[in-house]
Design an enzyme around this catalytic site. Sequence first.
Site, mmCIF file in Angstrom:
data_model
loop_
_atom_site.group_PDB
_atom_site.id
_atom_site.type_symbol
_atom_site.label_atom_id
_atom_site.label_comp_id
_atom_site.label_asym_id
_atom_site.label_seq_id
_atom_site.Cartn_x
_atom_site.Cartn_y
_atom_site.Cartn_z
ATOM 1 C CG ASN A 13 35.062 7.640 -19.370
ATOM 2 O OD1 ASN A 13 36.000 8.196 -18.812
ATOM 3 N ND2 ASN A 13 35.084 6.364 -19.706
ATOM 4 C CE LYS A 16 34.364 8.146 -24.156
ATOM 5 N NZ LYS A 16 33.240 7.286 -24.630
ATOM 6 C CD GLU A 40 26.667 3.654 -25.249
ATOM 7 O OE1 GLU A 40 27.327 2.606 -25.291
ATOM 8 O OE2 GLU A 40 27.042 4.668 -24.644
ATOM 9 C CG ASP A 69 30.153 4.190 -28.744
ATOM 10 O OD1 ASP A 69 29.673 4.551 -27.648
ATOM 11 O OD2 ASP A 69 30.084 3.022 -29.145
ATOM 12 C CE1 TYR A 143 37.369 -4.230 -20.524
ATOM 13 C CE2 TYR A 143 36.674 -2.361 -21.855
ATOM 14 C CZ TYR A 143 36.372 -3.506 -21.157
ATOM 15 O OH TYR A 143 35.063 -3.942 -21.079
ATOM 16 N NE ARG A 168 39.546 8.661 -25.863
ATOM 17 C CZ ARG A 168 39.811 7.506 -25.218
ATOM 18 N NH1 ARG A 168 41.007 7.250 -24.755
ATOM 19 N NH2 ARG A 168 38.860 6.619 -25.040
#
Length: 188
Positions: A13, A16, A40, A69, A143, A168
């Site tokens: 991702n 991120k 995962e 995660d 989200y 984060r």
Amino acid sequence: MHKSFDIFFVSSNSHKYKEAKNILNSFGIKLGFLKLSLEEIQSNSLKEIAEKKALDAFSKCKKPIIIEDDGLFIDSLNGFPGPYSSYVFKTIGNKGILKLVTTKRKAKFVSIITYCDKKILESFDAKLDGTISKIQKGKGWGYDPIFIPKNSKKTFAEIKCKNELSHRFKALRKFSNWYLHKLESNDQ
Ligand code: ITT
């Protein structure tokens, strides 16, 4: 000339990674990116998932790495989607979540950052309370358009300072305190 990185962020991702890179940069740590999908496992524990992911990442990269995660936990849905947040986003998405959340809107974002090198496996977690908005607002990833952090009226997708208050940010701040301290003690 090659840039030299202190640690690599292993993830599929890139959103991120971009956020993590900016946050760690502000703490003086240079973060490189290895874009990989990691194994995962299915588990109710984000920490267990994160540590398995970190071991898998280190075995593939053989360099000091961090992985992250995350989970969005919605109170009225007994913590759903939690550890399944990535899959749920890809399947029912924000529209599906908004249909499921009717009255009680409390939720939290959790982040686990796990560091792994030849000798160390260490995890750092953080949470951010908030609510689920009634409609999607703003253009953000994941989200972001439906998560309103506590003490804000705007969603993550609408606010400029997400990287100064997010789940984060909080987990990476814990990680950098530990990491910079570790470097200092190695120098002595
Ligand atoms: P990895 O390869 O790193 O596992 P991933 O996207 O599958 O990438 P996670 O398993 O941590 O990552 O999934 C958490 C999901 O939660 C992610 O796919 C997003 O949809 C969502 N998410 C996490 N942090 C978010 C944030 O800051 N804003 C919006 N959505 C977020």
